[in-house]
Design a protein around this motif. Structure first.
Motif, short mmCIF file in Angstrom:
data_model
loop_
_atom_site.label_atom_id
_atom_site.label_comp_id
_atom_site.label_asym_id
_atom_site.label_seq_id
_atom_site.Cartn_x
_atom_site.Cartn_y
_atom_site.Cartn_z
N ALA A 4 0.86 -1.19 0.00
CA ALA A 4 0.00 0.00 0.00
C ALA A 4 0.89 1.23 0.00
O ALA A 4 1.70 1.42 0.91
CB ALA A 4 -0.91 0.02 1.22
N SER A 16 5.74 1.96 -7.40
CA SER A 16 4.77 0.93 -7.78
C SER A 16 5.07 0.36 -9.16
O SER A 16 4.91 -0.84 -9.40
CB SER A 16 3.34 1.51 -7.72
OG SER A 16 3.09 2.41 -8.78
N ASP A 27 0.71 -7.28 -5.40
CA ASP A 27 -0.60 -6.62 -5.28
C ASP A 27 -0.36 -5.22 -4.73
O ASP A 27 -0.04 -5.06 -3.54
CB ASP A 27 -1.49 -7.45 -4.35
CG ASP A 27 -2.88 -6.86 -4.16
OD1 ASP A 27 -3.11 -5.72 -4.63
OD2 ASP A 27 -3.72 -7.51 -3.53
N THR A 29 -1.48 -1.04 -4.38
CA THR A 29 -2.46 0.03 -4.47
C THR A 29 -1.81 1.35 -4.05
O THR A 29 -1.09 1.41 -3.06
CB THR A 29 -3.67 -0.24 -3.55
OG1 THR A 29 -4.24 -1.51 -3.86
CG2 THR A 29 -4.73 0.85 -3.71
N HIS A 31 -2.76 5.09 -2.88
CA HIS A 31 -3.86 5.87 -2.32
C HIS A 31 -3.48 7.35 -2.36
O HIS A 31 -2.52 7.77 -1.71
CB HIS A 31 -4.13 5.46 -0.87
CG HIS A 31 -4.40 3.99 -0.69
ND1 HIS A 31 -5.67 3.46 -0.74
CD2 HIS A 31 -3.55 2.94 -0.48
CE1 HIS A 31 -5.60 2.15 -0.55
NE2 HIS A 31 -4.33 1.81 -0.39
N ARG A 108 -0.98 2.04 -13.91
CA ARG A 108 -2.23 1.33 -14.17
C ARG A 108 -2.06 0.28 -15.27
O ARG A 108 -2.65 -0.81 -15.20
CB ARG A 108 -3.34 2.32 -14.52
CG ARG A 108 -3.90 3.07 -13.32
CD ARG A 108 -5.17 3.82 -13.70
NE ARG A 108 -4.90 4.88 -14.65
CZ ARG A 108 -4.75 6.16 -14.32
NH1 ARG A 108 -4.86 6.52 -13.05
NH2 ARG A 108 -4.51 7.07 -15.24
N ARG A 113 -3.36 -0.50 -8.82
CA ARG A 113 -4.60 0.24 -8.56
C ARG A 113 -4.23 1.62 -8.03
O ARG A 113 -3.52 1.74 -7.03
CB ARG A 113 -5.47 -0.50 -7.54
CG ARG A 113 -6.10 -1.78 -8.07
CD ARG A 113 -7.03 -2.41 -7.02
NE ARG A 113 -6.28 -2.77 -5.82
CZ ARG A 113 -5.56 -3.88 -5.68
NH1 ARG A 113 -5.49 -4.74 -6.69
NH2 ARG A 113 -4.92 -4.14 -4.57
N GLU A 115 -5.95 4.85 -6.57
CA GLU A 115 -7.22 5.30 -6.01
C GLU A 115 -7.09 6.77 -5.60
O GLU A 115 -6.34 7.10 -4.67
CB GLU A 115 -7.61 4.44 -4.82
CG GLU A 115 -7.83 2.97 -5.17
CD GLU A 115 -8.31 2.14 -3.99
OE1 GLU A 115 -8.39 2.70 -2.87
OE2 GLU A 115 -8.60 0.95 -4.19
#
Length: 464
Positions: A4, A16, A27, A29, A31, A108, A113, A115
């Motif tokens: 995260a 990322s 995995d 994400t 934020h 992406r 992800r 967000e």
């Protein structure tokens, strides 16, 4: 590995990207608290060595960044009515929004992800993750939740500055120094697109208040600055970002340091970990280099660590799975040792609780130690250069009355720890002689870092 990233700036997005390139099964994400397409600032600057590194680590985003950047090879200084030009290294500018769009799209495309409008003030608000990356800027909420552990210190600079845009497209990196009845005020300006440039205005507190900029609305302040910098702006407008009450966003730069950069499975990245004065134009470069180093330290991690942790094999000693021991103290700026107090794998320091404070995979811990050690070492000369650069501007009256060519030459030498201690004209002559004499050039290179370390050690001792 489940990751995260809190903060959708260049550091988090690029990290990322690199992690997904290393292992598509990660995995990840990101934020970001702001809406898509909204960002502060105008353009950012970088040098050719950065784009070379980006090509090595992710050619696709490197090509996109390079194509969207503008470049210059000259520096121009306006001092009053005089102008001087210096032919130097090639620099680049790119709009901050454009840079973020490129990185977000690339992330992406790799399966990250992203967000938006998702603020995170506490890691407890996130789903369970193997690693939480705090890349939420100088005011990092995640870092502040554990400020005692991280040992965060922020030192405000003396001068006041404001970050502006302008419709004037500068084709060179431009400095302009204007004398007023209340003292000198100056700007740094560089193009970042075919439509605009960044323009940072700075002055001493006495000049700021003397000109009434401390009380002026943004509109009135911009009008005054446009008059003062009419010559380099060629009649173009300045563009600001007012506070809600209409006041201008004048700031004092905060130099931020941390005693350690990781806590459990939480690690700091970019401005959340460190800042360097804007006058050396290194912020974005350092953030991306942090991302490269962290991804490199984590290469290969995650394939077996989760299963080993679930089997109850938490660390019980001070050595991680790779055999890397946690140092009692990490080097601070200019080689000074930081105080001990980093938490051992068996438990947290300073009574801290928080993200996986007692359950830290030893392999992850060793990777975070490697990342921090590598980046601290790389930052030492940059942080020193930033300190001396900021001090050069704070002591501008010492240099501003030199002949323009001499002043501009010393502007280029503002990172030197020797310059504040040698009369400016004498330093200029030594510098010119060093260009011709290899022995003198070697002496200058040898002496500078030693002076910096000695002075920094004395400053730390007097501060304590």
């Amino acid at each position: 590995m489940k990751v995260a990233c809190v903060g959708g700036g260049p550091a988090g997005l690029y990290f990322s990207i690199l992690m997904k390139r290393q292992d598509p099964s990660h995995d990840i994400t990101v934020h970001e608290r702001n809406a898509a397409g909204s960002t502060y600032g105008w353009g950012v600057t970088y040098w050719g060595s950065l784009i070379d590194k980006l090509h090595v680590h992710d050619p696709e985003s490197a090509v996109a960044i390079s194509k969207s950047s503008v470049r210059w090879s000259d520096g121009v200084a306006h001092v009053g009515d005089l102008k001087t030009v210096h032919h130097g290294d090639t620099g680049f500018g790119i709009g901050r929004r454009k840079l973020l769009d490129i990185l977000a799209e690339r992330a992406r495309s790799l399966g990250v992800r992203v967000e938006f409008e998702h603020p995170v003030a506490d890691a407890a608000e996130l789903p369970d993750a193997d690693l939480v990356v705090a890349c939420d800027g100088v005011g990092s909420a995640l870092r502040e939740r554990h400020a005692a552990h991280f040992g965060t210190e922020a030192t405000a600079g003396h001068n006041t500055y404001i970050w502006l845009g302008t419709t004037k497209v500068f084709d060179s990196f431009t400095f302009a120094f204007v004398e007023t009845e209340h003292g000198w005020i100056w700007c740094y300006a560089y193009g970042f697109s075919e439509d605009g440039s960044t323009c940072i205005v700075e002055c001493s507190p006495a000049t700021w208040t003397g000109l009434g900029l401390d009380k002026a609305s943004e509109a009135d302040g911009l009008a005054l600055l446009e008059r003062l910098f009419a010559r380099p702006l060629d009649g173009h407008r300045l563009i600001g970002r007012a506070h809600a009450d209409g006041s201008a966003q004048w700031l004092n730069f905060r130099t931020l340091t941390n005693r350690t950069w990781h806590h459990g499975n939480l690690v700091l990245l970019g401005d959340a970990a460190h800042t360097t004065h804007y006058s050396i134009g290194a912020g974005t470069t350092l953030a991306l280099e942090d991302a490269i180093a962290l991804a490199g330290a984590l290469r290969g991690y995650g394939r077996s660590s989760r299963s080993s942790r679930n089997n109850g094999s938490e660390a019980t000693g001070a050595t991680g799975a790779t055999g890397a021991a946690e140092p009692a103290a990490l080097p601070g700026p200019a080689g000074a040792a930081e105080p001990a107090g980093l938490p051992g794998p068996a438990g947290p320091a300073d009574g801290a609780t928080g993200p996986a404070a007692y359950d830290v995979d030893p392999e992850l811990r060793a990777a975070l130690v490697r990342y921090e050690r590598e980046r601290r070492a790389a930052l030492l000369p940059v942080q020193s250069a930033a300190r001396y650069s900021a001090q050069w501007y704070e002591n501008l009256p010492r240099y501003i009355h030199l002949a323009p060519s001499q002043m501009f030459a010393l502007l280029g030498q503002r990172h030197s720890p020797l310059l504040p201690h040698i009369p400016p004209q004498l330093y200029y002559r030594i510098d010119r002689a060093a260009e011709q004499l290899e022995a003198l050039r070697r002496l200058k290179r040898w002496l500078g870092p030693r002076v910096a370390r000695t002075l920094h050690a004395r400053s730390r001792a007097s501060g304590s």
